[in-house]
Design a protein around this motif. Structure first.
Motif: not given
Length: 66
Positions: A5-8, A13-14, A56-59, A64-65
């Motif tokens: 859940e924290g990862g999602f 957010a990213e 930076l936005g595209i990156i 992948k987090t």
């Protein structure tokens, strides 16, 4: 609360922050090149900075987090 859940939430957010950077960079690029006559010598500098914001936005959007 599990770690998934924290990862999602972190992933969302990213991606959201990347989308915000993409929009701001696009607007900055548009207004930089439409007001090139007023900026005169600084058009290239501000155009370069705007393109960096877009990249930076595209990156952030495609990263992948884990």
């Amino acid at each position: 609360m599990s770690s998934e859940e924290g990862g999602f939430g972190l992933m969302v957010a990213e991606k959201f922050f990347g989308l915000i950077l993409l929009i701001v960079g696009g607007l900055a690029t548009y207004f930089t090149f439409t007001s090139a006559q007023s900026l005169s010598n600084y058009t290239g500098f501000f155009g370069f900075l705007s393109i960096i914001i877009i990249v930076l936005g595209i990156i952030l959007i495609i990263a992948k987090t884990e």
